[in-house]
Design an enzyme around this catalytic site. Sequence first.
Site: not given
Ligand code: ACO
Length: 431
Positions: A309, A366
Amino acid sequence: MEQHENAKVVLDGNTFELPIIVGTEGEKGIDISRLRSITNYVTFDHGFGNTSNCASAITYLDGEAGVLRYRGYPIEQLAEQSSFIETAYLLVYGELPTSEQLREFSESFNEPSMLHEDMKNFFNGFPSTAHPMAILASMVCSLSAYYPGIDMMNPTKADFDRIVVMLMSKVRTIAAFAYKKSIGEPFVYPRQDLEYIPNFLNMMFSSPTHQYKIYDEVVQALKVLLILHADHEQNCSTSTVRLVGSSWANLYASITAGICALWGPLHGGANEAVIEMLEQIHKDGGDVDKYINMAKDKSNRFRLMGFGHRVYKSYDPRAKIIKQCAHDLLDKLGINDPLLEIAVKLEEKVLQDSYFAERNLYPNVDFYSGIIYKAIGIPMKMFTVMFSIGRLPGWIAHWKEMMESPGAKIGRPRQIYVGPNIRDYVPITRR
Ligand code: ACO
């Protein structure tokens, strides 16, 4: 908003002072609104991860401590003791209603719950394969053609009150009609004798040949989900509503934009993506390690849906409540869903894995919600529509707050241009 001492920024050897503002929970921010005019610099912040676009009194969340409060009330207390309609009132109007206010507010949903009969033709125009989010977004925007909005130059309280209940009431009907359209069944009209959630369930699951039995356990679970989704401060869809609304676009158009933003799998669309992922793992023999490794592999774009998140860097407090709610509902309905077992196993493994710990990746709202929707009989394509129904009061509250804020301006971010420098046009014959 309190103002404290100034922050000092040194640029090109010159020191500039910028005000520090402090919120009611002690959150500090540097007010950079004059930065460009006094220094000629702008700030750069991909994805607005470190930028507050407004001061807001609606929702407080502390992502490090896993705290979420609407108008000061802890989410745990609201989910357990409040109703969705009462929480909506709280978000939109700022205070919990008296019993008289709540009765009036609830009753006001009855009259506008029907849709203009001409609007039914719109549903017929969509193919049966249409995603219900496409239908929802189009229909909400179309409401502006049928029902007067607010005079944006001179908004009155009465106009605003009318449009709040109209939107919340009609969105519920549109959502149920979109579902009926997708399964080729006749629409079931809203009933005045049913409250908000039972009315929705009846429109979804009754038919001319079958009267759906409304179970209290199902109403209770849906209530919890809607309350937990009702607001989440400046998330992608809410910021979108504020941005579109800041141009004084009407409320229908602003909410439509929010619905579209919510649709994406990195935002509200994740609940659908979670079930798809769990089903895939199930089909694959339940090997959660394989998927965990895939998510860790940087050459693969796959992510574990329902984890991570932007603001929660500890366990999402909503996920805690939803997880318990999923277990309770499945127990009460006597459902044994293998996807719940896979979800629990996946979560256990993820929480022990250093990759996820180092990046503060925990289950989000979610992760378990789809299992509840599935148990209720709500099909996967409707999950994000359910999220939209829940988030609607939050979107409306933010739109209202923005419109009423004395310093509100049209949203217009800056950029750092990195394209070509000036060059002369070359006619196509000489290229
Ligand atoms: N699975 C694996 N790795 C992940 C995940 C995941 N679900 N989420 C983040 N990471 C990793 C990224 O690859 C990144 O790794 P790195 O630093 O080695 O490059 C690091 O964690 C940071 O990720 P970002 O994308 O920079 O984090 P951000 O805060 O921008 O993204 C997000 C948040 C979009 C929710 C992300 O965690 C994600 O894509 N999750 C899966 C989708 C999801 O469940 N979305 C619902 C969110 S809740 C809502 O909106 C109601």
